[in-house]
Motif scaffolding. Structure first.
Motif, PDB file in Angstrom:
ATOM      1  N   TRP A  70      14.619  82.861  76.173  1.00 61.27           N
ATOM      2  CA  TRP A  70      16.009  82.184  76.756  1.00 61.27           C
ATOM      3  C   TRP A  70      15.739  81.584  78.219  1.00 61.27           C
ATOM      4  O   TRP A  70      16.813  81.598  79.016  1.00 61.27           O
ATOM      5  N   SER A  71      14.571  81.659  78.750  1.00 62.77           N
ATOM      6  CA  SER A  71      14.440  80.967  80.006  1.00 62.77           C
ATOM      7  C   SER A  71      14.969  79.479  80.023  1.00 62.77           C
ATOM      8  O   SER A  71      14.723  78.775  78.936  1.00 62.77           O
ATOM      9  N   PRO A  72      15.219  78.983  81.114  1.00 67.51           N
ATOM     10  CA  PRO A  72      15.584  77.793  81.000  1.00 67.51           C
ATOM     11  C   PRO A  72      14.156  76.783  80.727  1.00 67.51           C
ATOM     12  O   PRO A  72      14.435  75.844  79.910  1.00 67.51           O
ATOM     13  N   VAL A  73      13.081  77.216  81.285  1.00 65.03           N
ATOM     14  CA  VAL A  73      11.845  76.749  80.719  1.00 65.03           C
ATOM     15  C   VAL A  73      11.669  76.528  79.471  1.00 65.03           C
ATOM     16  O   VAL A  73      11.186  75.415  78.786  1.00 65.03           O
ATOM     17  N   ARG A  74      11.610  77.680  78.698  1.00 67.51           N
ATOM     18  CA  ARG A  74      11.290  77.937  77.198  1.00 67.51           C
ATOM     19  C   ARG A  74      12.505  77.042  76.668  1.00 67.51           C
ATOM     20  O   ARG A  74      12.012  76.232  75.572  1.00 67.51           O
ATOM     21  N   LEU A  75      13.671  77.082  76.898  1.00 67.47           N
ATOM     22  CA  LEU A  75      14.557  76.279  76.190  1.00 67.47           C
ATOM     23  C   LEU A  75      14.425  74.761  76.447  1.00 67.47           C
ATOM     24  O   LEU A  75      14.513  74.105  75.423  1.00 67.47           O
ATOM     25  N   LEU A  76      13.704  74.300  77.540  1.00 69.02           N
ATOM     26  CA  LEU A  76      13.520  72.924  77.471  1.00 69.02           C
ATOM     27  C   LEU A  76      12.153  72.622  76.605  1.00 69.02           C
ATOM     28  O   LEU A  76      12.216  71.355  75.980  1.00 69.02           O
ATOM     29  N   ALA A  97      21.809  72.142  78.923  1.00 72.87           N
ATOM     30  CA  ALA A  97      21.281  70.741  78.818  1.00 72.87           C
ATOM     31  C   ALA A  97      20.191  70.817  77.702  1.00 72.87           C
ATOM     32  O   ALA A  97      20.257  69.843  76.671  1.00 72.87           O
ATOM     33  N   PRO A  98      19.306  71.654  77.599  1.00 66.83           N
ATOM     34  CA  PRO A  98      18.384  71.819  76.623  1.00 66.83           C
ATOM     35  C   PRO A  98      18.922  72.242  75.083  1.00 66.83           C
ATOM     36  O   PRO A  98      18.787  71.619  74.202  1.00 66.83           O
ATOM     37  N   LEU A  99      19.984  73.132  75.117  1.00 71.73           N
ATOM     38  CA  LEU A  99      20.742  73.396  74.119  1.00 71.73           C
ATOM     39  C   LEU A  99      21.511  72.097  73.401  1.00 71.73           C
ATOM     40  O   LEU A  99      21.383  72.090  72.282  1.00 71.73           O
TER      41      LEU A  99
END
Length: 280
Positions: free
Chosen positions: A119-125, A213-215
């Motif tokens: 659930w980190s922004p980096v992983r989501l992207l 945004a990635p979601l």
């Protein structure tokens, strides 16, 4: 009027040239993509340069905010330029040559692994990459996202320190017409309340957009479609947009909140001077 414009022209030309080079830099360093990409990149670079020149040479800009409130835009540009340079090193289509480039790649990829937690922004992207993406490209995108996101957060932190420690925008008069061209103080409602409300909206968006945004993009089968994976420079700018648009909103929120505080303090000072009761 002519003298004022002519005095700004050399600096505006320099800024326009730097912006044009920055826009073209990923394409120049990462190799060529599909046919016609070079012409498209050149067009974007020229347009960005002309826009920057027109905004900084004019007596008052039409879009660029805080033009004369240094170092607001300088912090943004320096952070973005450093992120672009490091991302270009990470996404090079051939192995890095030289100790410095290899050391930068190794360090950034290690940092990407640190930020690749659930659930980190980096992983989501990174998880929005197509299923068939190679492991090497996934590691490179992960490192680039980690570096860009970290630099964007550092940018906001540096500006917050400037606001706190150097009393940005300084003791000189703040010209709303020049520094906030899209803000109309006479549009209705209390100026302080409007500034505070806009600041809160920008801060919330700056916090949530790297996650949301990635979601949303994953639901829409983007942003990493076939074109982005075939054209490295497009991949660079997608990562930059994901990292720096939210941080720019957060930075704008800090600036607006600071201006609202300055106006409120000035009003309280005037009330004390006139012997009027203080506002609740």
């Amino acid at each position: 009027m002519l003298r004022i414009v002519s005095s700004r022209a050399p600096a505006a030309v320099l800024r326009a040239g730097v912006i044009a080079v920055l826009v073209a830099w990923p394409h120049l360093t990462l190799g060529h993509g599909p046919s016609g990409t070079a012409q498209l990149v050149a067009l974007f670079a020229v347009m960005a340069g002309l826009f920057t020149f027109s905004e900084y040479v004019a007596q008052a800009p039409s879009i660029v905010e805080f033009r004369d409130a240094r170092p607001y835009n300088r912090i943004r540009f320096a952070s973005l330029a450093l992120a672009v340079l490091l991302t270009c090193v990470l996404l090079r289509p051939f192995p890095a040559s030289g100790f410095l480039a290899s050391w930068i790649q190794g360090l950034c990829r290690t940092w990407g692994e640190v930020l690749y937690f659930p659930w980190s922004p980096v992983r989501l992207l990174v998880d929005t990459l197509p299923a068939g993406t190679s492991a090497g490209l996934r590691r490179s995108v992960c490192a680039a996202a980690a570096v860009a996101y970290s630099l964007s957060l550092t940018m906001v932190l540096i500006f917050a320190c400037v606001v706190r420690l150097r009393n940005w925008p300084g003791r000189t008069a703040f010209n709303v017409w020049i520094n906030l061209p899209q803000f109309d103080p006479t549009a209705g409602g209390d100026v302080v309340g409007r500034l505070q409300r806009d600041a809160q909206v920008n801060l919330v968006l700056g916090l949530l957009l790297p996650i949301l945004a990635p979601l949303v993009a994953d639901l829409l089968s983007g942003p990493f479609d076939g074109l982005a994976l075939r054209e490295p420079s497009a991949l660079v700018w997608m990562v930059m947009a994901w990292a720096f648009i939210p941080s720019s909103l957060a930075m704008r929120g800090l600036a607006l909140n600071r201006l609202a505080w300055m106006i409120a303090v000035h009003r309280a000072r005037m009330r004390r001077g006139e012997g009027l009761p203080q506002a609740a």
